[in-house]
Structure formats: C-alpha cells, structure tokens
Design a protein around this motif. Structure first.
Motif, short mmCIF file in Angstrom:
data_model
loop_
_atom_site.label_atom_id
_atom_site.label_comp_id
_atom_site.label_asym_id
_atom_site.label_seq_id
_atom_site.Cartn_x
_atom_site.Cartn_y
_atom_site.Cartn_z
N HIS A 36 0.87 -1.19 0.00
CA HIS A 36 0.00 0.00 0.00
C HIS A 36 0.90 1.23 0.00
O HIS A 36 1.64 1.47 0.94
N SER A 46 -9.15 5.04 3.23
CA SER A 46 -8.23 3.90 3.13
C SER A 46 -8.59 2.80 4.11
O SER A 46 -9.04 1.73 3.70
N PRO A 58 -1.95 -4.81 4.39
CA PRO A 58 -0.74 -4.71 3.56
C PRO A 58 0.49 -5.27 4.28
O PRO A 58 0.68 -5.05 5.47
N GLN A 61 3.48 -0.91 4.14
CA GLN A 61 2.74 0.34 4.15
C GLN A 61 3.75 1.47 3.97
O GLN A 61 4.53 1.77 4.86
#
Length: 357
Positions: A36, A46, A58, A61
C-alpha cells in the motif's frame, strides 16, 4: 509457488484488489504480497476499505502522500524498488491509472519483473489528465494487459499492441465482480435519513477541482438541483472540500463525509441518478441499474455512452441541470454483459498461475 506483489494506493484499487486478492488466495500455486503506497491515507479513504472488504492487511505500508505528481511518483518508485528487490516476485500486479500504478510498473520494469496491468487499454484521449499519462505509460511497460472491455482492446490494437511482445487479454471488469459480490452487504451510512430518489453526486477530478471556472459552474448546478429538482447527496473528499472553501464557493447540498464501499453501494441502490466526474462511479451506477450524468469532457467508458446509460455534459451549468433533470429516476439495463459478467478476477488469477517469468 508463484509470488505476486500487488501495488495499491487509492480507493478504486482497494475495491478491485478485494476480489482479485480473494481469487489469488483461492488459486493453487499463487501467493500474494500486498504493498500500500499510502496515496489515499485518510482513514475514511483507506482503512475503512480494508476493514469492510476483508482485504488482507498490507505487508508493506509506504505512507507516501501529499505532494506533487512528480514528488509522489518519485518517492513511490524508490520505496517500491526496495520491496521488489527484497521479495523477488514472479509478477507485479498494478491497477488502473494512479501515481501508484505507474510507480509500481516502472519499478518492476526497471528490474525486469513482469508487470500485469488490470484495467488496461482505457483512454480518455485527454493528455491534460495525469491519469491518461499514467495509463498509457503503464500499458507500454507491462508484460500482460488485462482489458475490461471491447473498446479497451480496440484502443490497444490501434496503438499497435498486436505487433508488440505484450499479451493482451479481455477478461472483463473486476469492478463488476466487486459490485456483485458485495451487493448483499451494503450498509446504510451512519445518520443518513433521506428517502430514495435523491441525486448521488461525486466531485474530485483535478480537471474540475483545479479549474476555478469549471468548479464554480458545477457548484452552481449542484446547488440548483438540490433546491429545485431533488436532494443532492455529496460525499466530499477532504481535498475537494478545501479547494471549494479556498475558492470562496458555498455548497448548498446534503454534504456527508467520504463513505466506504459498502455505504456507497447502499446509496447507489437507492439513488435516482448518479452525477459524477469519477471513472469508477460511472460503472458502479451501471452495475446497479442507475442512469449516470458525467461532468467531464471525455470518458474512458465509451460503451456506456453508446448504450445510453451515461451522458457527458462537461462542466456547463445548464447542461448539467438539464441532463440531471431529464435522467432522474431512469433505470438502465445491462443487456449485453458489457463488463464480462462478474468473473474477471478468476480469469486474472488463473492466467497468472499458468505463466512463469
């Protein structure tokens, strides 16, 4: 076991990844690493999508946001390259046309890792749009292009892709997969009490928000529709809210905070019309049988114009008002399975599982 690194960063990509990641998990021989970029970092833009859509959290990140296109894309390129060097995947999977898309594709291509582009071949033919630049460049450096429609395939044929060492496949549109899969989980936005038949609007495209004349014309149209035609419900992106305030404009409509995908589906199921400048929302309106009026000069989804499900009006106040009034309450039908019938994610996963580097 083939390893796929998936790059996402913006709302539409979360929705697409929700069904493709599920298909990857269900396909033997595939494993996924999710990255991400942080392009959409607000919790409402998000985190809520990962929570609602059961997308795996994720693995990386990157938290890259707030900056010019060049600044964001450059920082993403640097950090994604580090991930790819560590993970050494068989494929890099990118979605759509954002800065995250281009950065992921470019990082992979430089390292000679095959790139698979979901939603390839779309064209607005407007090079003033950063999205158009992103999608054209991504297509050029990908190894396989997953096209959602006949028109996307035709665009690539005109651009000479039949003579390039790139596989071009029509798989359908993963957004239809998502709409069908999550339709039964639709959730009413907290505190929302309007009756059915309202106008559901979205406004965020840079060609509108960064142009004072276009923005003022759209705001005037929305205010008129809200006062004289039907309630206008507008989930407003924080950036758009700030731009409107900075321009000294006043929105006299029913403003709500940005909503998650399941809330958006709930609104789509009950609206009388979709009025938007978004690409994805044009299709979402169609998936739920709602007419759409698009406040842009071009659209990538030309098939919706051709079948009469969508109408382009630009940023002309009177054109917006007339089209919205004319289309309010009109339903549309998907008679020809324009977007593949809801099995695109399975086709993508099966293809990736069948191929090696």
């Amino acid at each position: 076991m083939k390893k796929i690194v998936t790059i996402i960063g913006a709302r539409p990509q979360f929705i697409k990844a929700s069904v493709v990641s599920k298909a990857i998990q269900e396909t033997a021989g595939l494993t996924e690493v999710l990255v991400h970029t942080g392009q959409h970092f607000d919790a409402n833009m998000s985190d809520v999508f990962f929570d609602q859509l059961a997308i795996p959290r994720p693995d990386y990140q990157l938290n890259i946001n707030s900056g010019s296109h060049g600044d964001m894309t450059g920082r993403m390129l640097i950090e994604i390259e580090k991930v790819l060097l560590k993970e050494q995947p068989d494929w890099v999977l990118v979605y759509g046309d954002t800065n995250s898309t281009l950065a992921g594709a470019l990082a992979a291509a430089k390292l000679h890792i095959p790139v698979a582009h979901v939603e390839a071949g779309l064209r607005s033919f407007n090079m003033q749009m950063p999205e158009e630049i992103n999608r054209i460049l991504t297509d050029q450096i990908s190894s396989v292009l997953f096209c959602p429609t006949d028109s996307a395939m035709a665009n690539l044929e005109r651009e000479g892709f039949n003579d390039k060492p790139i596989q071009v496949l029509q798989v359908g549109d993963v957004m239809q997969d998502s709409a069908e899969f999550f339709a039964q989980q639709a959730t009413q936005p907290q505190g929302f009490e309007l009756d059915e038949g309202f106008i559901l609007a979205t406004l965020h495209r840079a060609e509108n928000t960064d142009n004072p004349e276009r923005l003022a014309a759209i705001v005037t149209a929305l205010n008129h529709l809200h006062q004289h035609v039907a309630p206008v419900v507008l989930p407003l992106h924080p950036r758009t809210r700030n731009v409107i305030a900075a321009q000294g404009l006043t929105l006299d409509v029913h403003l709500i905070e940005p909503v998650g995908y399941l809330e958006m589906i709930w609104l789509l199921q009950r609206t009388g019309l979709v009025l938007t400048d978004s690409g994805g929302v044009q299709k979402e309106a169609f998936f739920f049988g709602r007419a759409c009026v698009t406040m842009r000069d071009q659209t990538e989804w030309v098939e919706l114009i051709e079948v009469g499900a969508n109408e382009l009006v630009g940023a002309d106040t009177q054109a917006i008002i007339k089209a919205a009034t004319r289309n309010l309450g009109r339903s549309v039908q998907d008679e020809n399975e324009l977007y593949g019938g809801g099995v695109a994610a399975k086709r993508i996963a099966e293809f990736l599982a069948s191929k090696s580097k």
